[in-house]
Design a protein around this motif. Sequence first.
Motif, mmCIF file in Angstrom:
data_model
loop_
_atom_site.group_PDB
_atom_site.id
_atom_site.type_symbol
_atom_site.label_atom_id
_atom_site.label_comp_id
_atom_site.label_asym_id
_atom_site.label_seq_id
_atom_site.Cartn_x
_atom_site.Cartn_y
_atom_site.Cartn_z
ATOM 1 N N UNK A 139 18.848 22.034 -14.393
ATOM 2 C CA UNK A 139 17.838 22.915 -13.786
ATOM 3 C C UNK A 139 17.591 22.538 -12.316
ATOM 4 N N UNK A 140 18.377 21.583 -11.805
ATOM 5 C CA UNK A 140 18.328 21.182 -10.392
ATOM 6 C C UNK A 140 16.944 20.682 -9.981
ATOM 7 N N UNK A 141 16.293 19.929 -10.861
ATOM 8 C CA UNK A 141 14.984 19.347 -10.542
ATOM 9 C C UNK A 141 14.876 17.920 -11.074
ATOM 10 N N UNK A 142 14.058 17.119 -10.378
ATOM 11 C CA UNK A 142 13.520 15.890 -10.948
ATOM 12 C C UNK A 142 12.098 16.220 -11.393
ATOM 13 N N UNK A 143 11.723 15.748 -12.575
ATOM 14 C CA UNK A 143 10.414 16.099 -13.131
ATOM 15 C C UNK A 143 9.609 14.840 -13.399
ATOM 16 N N UNK A 144 8.366 14.813 -12.891
ATOM 17 C CA UNK A 144 7.416 13.753 -13.245
ATOM 18 C C UNK A 144 6.484 14.309 -14.319
ATOM 19 N N UNK A 145 6.353 13.591 -15.419
ATOM 20 C CA UNK A 145 5.534 14.031 -16.552
ATOM 21 C C UNK A 145 4.201 13.292 -16.534
ATOM 22 N N UNK A 146 3.107 14.057 -16.462
ATOM 23 C CA UNK A 146 1.768 13.487 -16.402
ATOM 24 C C UNK A 146 0.960 14.025 -17.575
ATOM 25 N N UNK A 147 0.942 13.325 -18.703
ATOM 26 C CA UNK A 147 0.191 13.824 -19.858
ATOM 27 C C UNK A 147 -1.311 13.821 -19.593
ATOM 28 N N UNK A 148 -1.998 14.851 -20.104
ATOM 29 C CA UNK A 148 -3.461 14.925 -19.972
ATOM 30 C C UNK A 148 -3.975 15.751 -21.150
ATOM 31 N N UNK A 149 -4.876 15.184 -21.949
ATOM 32 C CA UNK A 149 -5.317 15.850 -23.174
ATOM 33 C C UNK A 149 -4.100 16.099 -24.055
ATOM 34 N N UNK A 150 -3.963 17.303 -24.629
ATOM 35 C CA UNK A 150 -2.745 17.562 -25.408
ATOM 36 C C UNK A 150 -1.762 18.450 -24.637
ATOM 37 N N UNK A 151 -1.873 18.390 -23.297
ATOM 38 C CA UNK A 151 -0.936 19.113 -22.434
ATOM 39 C C UNK A 151 -0.317 18.133 -21.433
ATOM 40 N N UNK A 152 0.473 18.672 -20.527
ATOM 41 C CA UNK A 152 1.048 17.850 -19.464
ATOM 42 C C UNK A 152 1.049 18.633 -18.163
ATOM 43 N N UNK A 153 0.894 17.913 -17.067
ATOM 44 C CA UNK A 153 1.239 18.460 -15.769
ATOM 45 C C UNK A 153 2.663 17.994 -15.505
ATOM 46 N N UNK A 154 3.526 18.914 -15.140
ATOM 47 C CA UNK A 154 4.894 18.551 -14.771
ATOM 48 C C UNK A 154 5.080 18.836 -13.293
ATOM 49 N N UNK A 155 5.377 17.801 -12.530
ATOM 50 C CA UNK A 155 5.675 17.971 -11.100
ATOM 51 C C UNK A 155 7.181 18.133 -10.958
ATOM 52 N N UNK A 156 7.595 19.217 -10.327
ATOM 53 C CA UNK A 156 9.024 19.546 -10.205
ATOM 54 C C UNK A 156 9.456 19.436 -8.750
ATOM 55 N N UNK A 157 10.414 18.561 -8.514
ATOM 56 C CA UNK A 157 11.001 18.471 -7.179
ATOM 57 C C UNK A 157 12.438 18.981 -7.226
ATOM 58 N N UNK A 158 12.745 20.056 -6.481
ATOM 59 C CA UNK A 158 14.119 20.570 -6.470
ATOM 60 C C UNK A 158 15.083 19.517 -5.915
ATOM 61 N N UNK A 159 16.275 19.463 -6.493
ATOM 62 C CA UNK A 159 17.260 18.474 -6.061
ATOM 63 C C UNK A 159 18.487 19.139 -5.440
ATOM 64 N N UNK A 160 18.497 20.471 -5.403
ATOM 65 C CA UNK A 160 19.635 21.195 -4.842
ATOM 66 C C UNK A 160 19.080 22.356 -4.022
ATOM 67 N N UNK A 161 19.322 22.306 -2.710
ATOM 68 C CA UNK A 161 18.737 23.307 -1.801
ATOM 69 C C UNK A 161 19.166 24.729 -2.126
ATOM 70 N N UNK A 162 20.285 24.883 -2.845
ATOM 71 C CA UNK A 162 20.795 26.219 -3.157
ATOM 72 C C UNK A 162 20.248 26.777 -4.461
ATOM 73 N N UNK A 163 19.475 25.972 -5.188
ATOM 74 C CA UNK A 163 18.984 26.413 -6.502
ATOM 75 C C UNK A 163 17.874 27.437 -6.350
ATOM 76 N N UNK A 164 17.638 28.205 -7.404
ATOM 77 C CA UNK A 164 16.576 29.207 -7.389
ATOM 78 C C UNK A 164 15.213 28.582 -7.140
ATOM 79 N N UNK A 165 14.983 27.429 -7.741
ATOM 80 C CA UNK A 165 13.680 26.783 -7.639
ATOM 81 C C UNK A 165 13.454 26.250 -6.215
ATOM 82 N N UNK A 166 14.512 25.787 -5.550
ATOM 83 C CA UNK A 166 14.393 25.340 -4.154
ATOM 84 C C UNK A 166 14.110 26.528 -3.240
ATOM 85 N N UNK A 167 14.749 27.645 -3.534
ATOM 86 C CA UNK A 167 14.511 28.839 -2.712
ATOM 87 C C UNK A 167 13.090 29.367 -2.922
ATOM 88 N N UNK A 168 12.615 29.289 -4.162
ATOM 89 C CA UNK A 168 11.241 29.694 -4.462
ATOM 90 C C UNK A 168 10.262 28.831 -3.673
#
Lengths: 133, 133
Positions: free
Chosen positions: B39-68
């Motif tokens: 998925x061309x991302x590094x993800x940091x997982x931060x659990x909180x309650x029974x959910x998580x915050x996921x921080x997504x850093x794109x790792x490929x400048x050409x990926x959809x998520x980097x363009x977003x």
Amino acid sequence: MIKKVDHIAVLVPDLEEARRFWVDALGLELERVESVPEEAVDIAFLPVGDSEIELLQPTDLESGVAKYLAKKGAGMHHLCFEVDDIEATLARLRAANVPLITETAKVGSSGKKYAFVHPKGTGGVLVELYELV
Amino acid sequence: MIKKVDHIAVLVPDLEEARRFWVDALGLELERVESVPEEAVDIAFLPVGDSEIELLQPTDLESGVAKYLAKKGAGMHHLCFEVDDIEATLARLRAANVPLITETAKVGSSGKKYAFVHPKGTGGVLVELYELV
């Protein structure tokens, strides 16, 4: 301490239309709709797990939230965490030079304390903090 | 049935910088960081309650998520619900004419099934569905 994600607020132009996806199609439960004139929104509360999705429809075209909707379009607006001690959390954020929209916690109509952290300090997310009292 | 908010994904240009707010200042726990090359991302997982915050850093400048990220800036990217039966949920959404990005659930590396609903059908929110297997 951050206890949980209290709610994710989604800004929508029309609650009835939004309900067709979130409730009728996706299957979330519509608990209630509440008018919050002091924030110029009607809010639909959709509990899920130990959090809620809150659908926010602006009720005043001149309000900040209506202008945000007009400029940015519908979508996720803010993310609210329940904390055990909002003053302590705000003090920690101030100590870390995180800019706050609400310098001192406000008290809502239901008695809850809340405050907003500026997206400039969070990396683009409008974060709300909420303490049950 | 929708069980809970599994995670809220926040797109960030740099995990180290994002960590200063979410972990150091706000006080969330950093559980782990994972590279997800498919998925061309590094993800940091931060659990909180029974959910998580996921921080997504794109790792490929050409990926959809980097363009977003380049186009829209940092902020909340998608909202993921855990469901008990992803095929049944997708069938219900199709029956309601909700456009899907993932027509048939994919199976991730950890064995979980997931699918994305198009923001056009949700009122502006990229919604992920997730079934633990």
